[in-house]
Write an enzyme that holds these catalytic residues in place. Structure first.
Site, PDB file in Angstrom:
ATOM      1  N   THR A  14       0.846  -1.197   0.000  1.00 31.03           N
ATOM      2  CA  THR A  14       0.000   0.000   0.000  1.00 31.03           C
ATOM      3  C   THR A  14       0.881   1.245   0.000  1.00 31.03           C
ATOM      4  O   THR A  14       2.077   1.173   0.245  1.00 31.03           O
ATOM      5  CB  THR A  14      -0.887   0.049   1.263  1.00 31.03           C
ATOM      6  N   ASP A  15       0.255   2.391  -0.284  1.00 30.73           N
ATOM      7  CA  ASP A  15       0.970   3.655  -0.163  1.00 30.73           C
ATOM      8  C   ASP A  15       0.106   4.625   0.635  1.00 30.73           C
ATOM      9  O   ASP A  15      -0.960   4.246   1.132  1.00 30.73           O
ATOM     10  CB  ASP A  15       1.373   4.210  -1.535  1.00 30.73           C
ATOM     11  N   GLN A  16       0.554   5.855   0.762  1.00 24.50           N
ATOM     12  CA  GLN A  16      -0.172   6.754   1.663  1.00 24.50           C
ATOM     13  C   GLN A  16      -1.530   7.179   1.129  1.00 24.50           C
ATOM     14  O   GLN A  16      -2.292   7.840   1.835  1.00 24.50           O
ATOM     15  CB  GLN A  16       0.695   7.972   2.012  1.00 24.50           C
TER      16      GLN A  16
END
Lengths: 148, 148, 148, 148
Positions: free
Chosen positions: A23-25
């Protein structure tokens, strides 16, 4: 293989669960990770068709280098989602092999991403070479079934 | 540590900017990525000390395999932060080399993470071997400066 | 630790297959990826103990931030290897939770890597906060079994 | 495209050095990592045009989600290579933004990879929304220069 929906039999299907690392932000999976799952699908498809890619590299010194990759993102995958990766061989012409992928969310089969990659067989020196006969036959068989 | 500034010569300093890919849904950098930056620091330190790691692998067939890695996380790095990676050689004993790292936020020099890694020189077969003499000398020189 | 086999109940066991993406030019898995598998093990253990980490983040706004990670590498994992990740909760004290990991090659149960991580429960602002009671109870139960 | 060199002003240029982590057992860079460098190029281009993407996410709650990514690989990047990432805005139409990338080896300017991505502005809920006016203007300016 018959022509009655044979492609369902030849599309390698494998499952992955989304890792926190992926995942990323934005709170969803980072876009490059879908290409990693394409690779997981490709490996699994080859294994299911009797083509052990690891063994091919060791035995023959041949590698399948990627020359093109395309992805269209329809809906985001999220942490902990279980995903289905469906992979099909869509072409084998000399040293060039094409794959197509669909990544679905397992619980409702929503299509999240589809894409394709093109590969060329090369030696350790990264120069094109003929695909080892045994492996060419296995991939061609997979591709001709997919085309039915 | 002495006050003669010797450590400034031995601590390799390099900078990285946090990529979106390196964040996770917590909104901060995913913890495994600090180990990638340790590697960036290590490579850069070796380059600054005249030890081209890439060349060492090619010329000698020797690799520096990691046998231990430790990290303590103090404050999170965030997307687009510029970071300083400070790397020191803390020991060279036969085929075993130790590095220490500090990762700081560039704009206020807040310490975000510190850690260390231990490596052992191996051949292509992953068996221990002596470190090539030229490279051993360069690393030992770096380590003795660090110990002043 | 007792001889009643209790740890077998608490060590979450999950499997991963090594991806091509996870290898490096040394021909083995890049060292930071073991920390990703630790996370896979941790997630799976929590799921098996009835603690849905994804849900915890959504429901309570609490995150488990990593404050320490340690890994010792014994033997390399390679492309396409199937691995077993064994995870144990080794401590819960207020907002601090500790996990221990062992990563084994599935076909001969060779130990490849072992490590541990320490986490602290924080809010979205990255400040420490109490662990939500329900989750604290589940983790403590897991930890007390591990300590038998 | 005109011959007045206008595109040199709009193509954001940034440099990255290949990390060991980014290679795979083929001895070259793993294909998904080029998409990470596309992101590095995109961020840098926006920064050079006065558009701080990090700030945009914080201030406006708007994100630029990727809807398409394409890459053609011409020659492999290798460990420790210094690379140039050239990025151009090729279109802005409502909430849709297009970028084009070229990745070159710095020492001989060999083209290694080219590609493009398409993005759509979304809110935190992943639903389409209008691009904040200030940012739209900056990107449009960049795109119109690219079209000269």
């Amino acid at each position: 293989m018959s022509n009655d929906g044979a492609t369902h039999k030849v599309a390698g299907e494998t499952r992955v669960r989304v890792r926190y690392a992926e995942t990323d932000q934005m709170g969803v999976v980072y876009y490059a990770n879908y290409l990693v799952w394409f690779e997981v699908g490709r490996s699994e498809l080859m294994r299911q068709r009797g083509l052990d890619y690891k063994q091919m590299e060791i035995e023959t010194g041949c590698l399948m280098a990627v020359v093109e990759a395309n992805a269209r993102y329809q809906a985001p995958a999220r942490y902990d989602d279980e995903l289905i990766v469906e992979t099909t061989v869509t072409g084998v012409r000399g040293p060039v092999v094409r794959f197509r992928y669909q990544i679905l969310r397992a619980d409702d089969r929503t299509l999240l991403c589809e894409g394709d990659t093109v590969h060329v067989v090369v030696g350790r020196d990264m120069k094109r070479c003929a695909m080892p006969r045994k492996y060419a036959a296995l991939l061609s068989a997979a591709a001709s079934h997919a085309a039915l």
